[in-house]
Scaffold this motif. Structure first.
Motif, PDB file in Angstrom:
ATOM      1  N   MET A   1       0.811  -1.213   0.000  1.00  0.00           N
ATOM      2  CA  MET A   1       0.000   0.000   0.000  1.00  0.00           C
ATOM      3  C   MET A   1       0.842   1.260   0.000  1.00  0.00           C
ATOM      4  N   SER A   2       2.167   1.072  -0.295  1.00  0.00           N
ATOM      5  CA  SER A   2       3.000   2.272  -0.343  1.00  0.00           C
ATOM      6  C   SER A   2       2.740   3.025  -1.644  1.00  0.00           C
ATOM      7  N   ILE A   3       3.242   4.256  -1.707  1.00  0.00           N
ATOM      8  CA  ILE A   3       3.039   5.094  -2.891  1.00  0.00           C
ATOM      9  C   ILE A   3       3.721   4.471  -4.111  1.00  0.00           C
ATOM     10  N   TRP A   4       4.892   3.920  -3.897  1.00  0.00           N
ATOM     11  CA  TRP A   4       5.585   3.181  -4.949  1.00  0.00           C
ATOM     12  C   TRP A   4       5.590   1.709  -4.549  1.00  0.00           C
ATOM     13  N   PRO A   5       5.605   0.766  -5.498  1.00  0.00           N
ATOM     14  CA  PRO A   5       5.584  -0.662  -5.133  1.00  0.00           C
ATOM     15  C   PRO A   5       6.861  -1.112  -4.401  1.00  0.00           C
ATOM     16  N   VAL A   6       6.694  -2.159  -3.590  1.00  0.00           N
ATOM     17  CA  VAL A   6       7.822  -2.807  -2.912  1.00  0.00           C
ATOM     18  C   VAL A   6       8.420  -3.781  -3.916  1.00  0.00           C
ATOM     19  N   LEU A   7       9.593  -3.464  -4.418  1.00  0.00           N
ATOM     20  CA  LEU A   7      10.170  -4.275  -5.497  1.00  0.00           C
ATOM     21  C   LEU A   7      10.902  -5.505  -4.970  1.00  0.00           C
ATOM     22  N   ASP A   8      10.580  -6.671  -5.523  1.00  0.00           N
ATOM     23  CA  ASP A   8      11.402  -7.832  -5.159  1.00  0.00           C
ATOM     24  C   ASP A   8      12.641  -7.836  -6.060  1.00  0.00           C
ATOM     25  N   ASP A   9      13.580  -8.745  -5.773  1.00  0.00           N
ATOM     26  CA  ASP A   9      14.871  -8.706  -6.473  1.00  0.00           C
ATOM     27  C   ASP A   9      14.736  -8.700  -7.997  1.00  0.00           C
ATOM     28  N   ALA A  10      13.785  -9.486  -8.495  1.00  0.00           N
ATOM     29  CA  ALA A  10      13.641  -9.613  -9.947  1.00  0.00           C
ATOM     30  C   ALA A  10      13.191  -8.315 -10.609  1.00  0.00           C
ATOM     31  N   ALA A  11      12.534  -7.462  -9.828  1.00  0.00           N
ATOM     32  CA  ALA A  11      11.967  -6.242 -10.405  1.00  0.00           C
ATOM     33  C   ALA A  11      12.879  -5.027 -10.277  1.00  0.00           C
ATOM     34  N   LEU A  12      14.044  -5.203  -9.682  1.00  0.00           N
ATOM     35  CA  LEU A  12      14.926  -4.049  -9.435  1.00  0.00           C
ATOM     36  C   LEU A  12      15.544  -3.502 -10.714  1.00  0.00           C
ATOM     37  N   PRO A  13      15.528  -2.163 -10.885  1.00  0.00           N
ATOM     38  CA  PRO A  13      16.291  -1.575 -11.986  1.00  0.00           C
ATOM     39  C   PRO A  13      17.778  -1.912 -11.744  1.00  0.00           C
ATOM     40  N   GLU A  14      18.548  -2.011 -12.799  1.00  0.00           N
ATOM     41  CA  GLU A  14      19.945  -2.451 -12.687  1.00  0.00           C
ATOM     42  C   GLU A  14      20.757  -1.645 -11.667  1.00  0.00           C
ATOM     43  N   ARG A  15      20.600  -0.292 -11.742  1.00  0.00           N
ATOM     44  CA  ARG A  15      21.393   0.553 -10.837  1.00  0.00           C
ATOM     45  C   ARG A  15      20.982   0.323  -9.379  1.00  0.00           C
ATOM     46  N   SER A  16      19.691   0.060  -9.155  1.00  0.00           N
ATOM     47  CA  SER A  16      19.222  -0.216  -7.802  1.00  0.00           C
ATOM     48  C   SER A  16      19.695  -1.589  -7.334  1.00  0.00           C
ATOM     49  N   ALA A  17      19.768  -2.538  -8.251  1.00  0.00           N
ATOM     50  CA  ALA A  17      20.211  -3.886  -7.889  1.00  0.00           C
ATOM     51  C   ALA A  17      21.621  -3.847  -7.297  1.00  0.00           C
ATOM     52  N   ALA A  18      22.453  -2.984  -7.842  1.00  0.00           N
ATOM     53  CA  ALA A  18      23.828  -2.883  -7.335  1.00  0.00           C
ATOM     54  C   ALA A  18      23.830  -2.350  -5.901  1.00  0.00           C
ATOM     55  N   VAL A  19      22.963  -1.389  -5.614  1.00  0.00           N
ATOM     56  CA  VAL A  19      22.895  -0.846  -4.252  1.00  0.00           C
ATOM     57  C   VAL A  19      22.371  -1.903  -3.289  1.00  0.00           C
ATOM     58  N   ILE A  20      21.315  -2.593  -3.704  1.00  0.00           N
ATOM     59  CA  ILE A  20      20.741  -3.639  -2.852  1.00  0.00           C
ATOM     60  C   ILE A  20      21.797  -4.704  -2.558  1.00  0.00           C
ATOM     61  N   ALA A  21      22.583  -5.034  -3.563  1.00  0.00           N
ATOM     62  CA  ALA A  21      23.661  -6.020  -3.359  1.00  0.00           C
ATOM     63  C   ALA A  21      24.656  -5.502  -2.317  1.00  0.00           C
ATOM     64  N   ASP A  22      24.943  -4.215  -2.362  1.00  0.00           N
ATOM     65  CA  ASP A  22      25.887  -3.645  -1.383  1.00  0.00           C
ATOM     66  C   ASP A  22      25.292  -3.654   0.035  1.00  0.00           C
ATOM     67  N   ILE A  23      23.976  -3.421   0.137  1.00  0.00           N
ATOM     68  CA  ILE A  23      23.335  -3.474   1.461  1.00  0.00           C
ATOM     69  C   ILE A  23      23.444  -4.891   2.017  1.00  0.00           C
ATOM     70  N   LYS A  24      23.153  -5.881   1.158  1.00  0.00           N
ATOM     71  CA  LYS A  24      23.260  -7.281   1.594  1.00  0.00           C
ATOM     72  C   LYS A  24      24.682  -7.604   2.064  1.00  0.00           C
ATOM     73  N   ALA A  25      25.647  -7.150   1.304  1.00  0.00           N
ATOM     74  CA  ALA A  25      27.043  -7.448   1.641  1.00  0.00           C
ATOM     75  C   ALA A  25      27.462  -6.734   2.931  1.00  0.00           C
ATOM     76  N   THR A  26      27.096  -5.466   3.030  1.00  0.00           N
ATOM     77  CA  THR A  26      27.483  -4.680   4.209  1.00  0.00           C
ATOM     78  C   THR A  26      26.864  -5.237   5.478  1.00  0.00           C
ATOM     79  N   ARG A  27      25.590  -5.635   5.372  1.00  0.00           N
ATOM     80  CA  ARG A  27      24.881  -6.129   6.556  1.00  0.00           C
ATOM     81  C   ARG A  27      25.008  -7.641   6.732  1.00  0.00           C
ATOM     82  N   ASN A  28      25.643  -8.264   5.759  1.00  0.00           N
ATOM     83  CA  ASN A  28      25.847  -9.711   5.814  1.00  0.00           C
ATOM     84  C   ASN A  28      24.537 -10.469   6.023  1.00  0.00           C
TER      85      ASN A  28
END
Lengths: 140, 140, 140, 140, 140, 140
Positions: B1-28
């Motif tokens: 119900m957010s203003i923008w959809p909650v994107l799962d991994d498959a739906a991430l724009p390429e540039r966002s996918a790289a950031v999400i990957a960094d969050i995963k790595a940083t937070r382990n």
């Protein structure tokens, strides 16, 4: 220029004088800042406020410096200049470094930024952040 | 119900996918909370916000738990439910006890109370809380 | 679940019905959102609020889309979910792109961040930002 | 030092002069406080604001002193010094005692404290505080 | 009278001097307002804040004047005098007319009014303002 | 779904049970709303908060209904849904008419509007609203 006058010791109502004496004893100093000298115009308000503050800011599971830094952070968000200045002074007196102040400010700013983003986008709370069961909500 | 959809991994724009990957790595961890999955709709916003948060909440002079508790306090005052829940969870994960949470809440409440009293009475700042000289105010 | 019921057309007090009719005519639609249907319980409040809104959001020197974006920004800072959702919808209807929404959010977040920094540090206002003379302050 | 100059009577635009005259007549005084003299730079804003205030603060089911005290309370929470000072003066003129001011401040402080506790703990609303039916929420 | 001194060029730490130089170059002026000269006491904070601001307020889908007006609106709601004055000055420099300022103020005031009404009445969000499906909330 | 569970009577810690018993006795009812049942997880916080509320909302110079209406107004501005709903219910129980609620809302909205205008325009405080002398500001 406050709404009520800043009372010096000679002008304190008797009941307020007792509270001011306790503040001096508790803090081991004769310096009483204006906040208390203005509240002193209303002894009941002074008594209750000081009683509460003494308990909340006294010894507990959070160390005294962290308590003061939390107070500063809240005061910034509430936009209270008096409180920012008095509690920043108190935090420095308890050992806050300028580097820590810089980090505190960065967190207050950053949190305000992401608070606005989460609110503006109405991000739904993750189930992982909710209690395991909703049966505890008292509505059952 | 957010203003923008909650994107799962498959739906991430390429540039966002790289950031999400960094969050995963940083937070382990593979768990990415909704805040980032919503911001991911705007790669520039996601990139800058994560970059900032990583720096602000990273190692410094304030310990990680205190940083999280400051974040919770600011989020309560700003009234952001998402942020209260996510950062309370993060603070608990970093070791915050329920006793510490109780003290944190007491300080946030108490500070908000005295903030209103100081503002409502327009208490003047004590000279003791001001810098030694006013020549530093850039107006000279 | 509002404090006052959401009134459908049949339940409107006569004086409120006239205001609702004017909203429909002004907006050229039969859709009336809940805000007005709740205010309709108090005809005087409804009348004054709609009269004000119609004037403030009507034609002027600021274009209609910018007006809606300002409304969204204020609503985020005030933390009003209803207002965020209704005015974001209105801004999109007036042509706001998702890229513009992202920038709006970035500004709201960024401004909230620097507002906290300026407040937390009690930065003095530059003379360059003040009117040329202080004689206009009515205190002379 | 306001953003727009404080206009004296001779400098008022014609449309603003008529509003200022109505304020003088309504309040039965020649004293016009700075708020109106600054708004007077924008006749439409002055006209609408005064029209609204005259209606909202005029005779109704809440007595005039309580109305002023509510105005003071809101102004403290919003952190507006000008409004705190002008409406505290107005409340005193309408009979507010210093004892009542003390109680008002205590309530504003206490409410702000418990507001933060309820928000910080995300306390669920009791069903007893919700309307009997949820069918009135316009979503059915 | 700020918490940290307003640093003139000679007093800047080396890392802060580089940022200040970039602000001068980006804005094509030698005037650096106090906000940056105070942040300069903490080079990391200055660097990150300026980097963010430069990106957020730089070219995008929203025109520069609208961006500044959004900044002013947020600053008013947050109650930051410094920010109101500096960004009002910036908006005027980018072409904001006094008529536009009046409308901006009217919207900020009006939105704050209706925000309080919607919050005070707990108006339910219309389904028309929610995304078509709730499946995007990440809780499924 | 609160951060701490809503405790029923059987789950209360001993020290909290005594406070809850006092709330029941003071209010002459067996109904204890969730706010207190959540605070009960931290007996010290519950004890201090109830003690304060009992004193602040007890008999004084402001009548009980006005006190509740002030509480509602503050809760709206602070944006606390729980507090708006519980104190609106309390005010109605003490005799608030729907007409009075409408006027209360109108004042909260109007005050928020003029608060933003005064802040946005940085209107200087009239000397008539300041104490006769500035010698009381404790800075002399």
């Amino acid at each position: 220029m406050s709404i009520w006058p800043v009372l010096d010791d000679a002008a304190l109502p008797e009941r307020s004088a007792a509270v001011i004496a306790d503040i001096k004893a508790t803090r081991n100093t004769d310096f009483i800042n204006n906040f208390w000298r203005v509240l002193a115009n209303d002894p009941a308000l002074l008594e209750r406020t000081w009683g509460s503050l003494k308990e909340v800011m006294g010894p507990g599971e959070i160390d005294p410096l962290t308590k003061e830094m939390l107070y500063v952070a809240v005061s910034i968000v509430n936009g209270c200049e008096y409180c920012i200045r008095s509690h920043t002074a108190a935090a420095r007196a308890k050992g806050m470094s300028e580097g820590q102040l810089g980090e505190l400010l960065a967190i207050v700013g950053m949190a305000s930024e992401t608070n606005r983003l989460a609110t503006g986008l109405q991000v739904p709370v993750d189930t992982a952040f909710l209690p395991a069961s909703c049966e505890d909500d008292g509505r059952a």
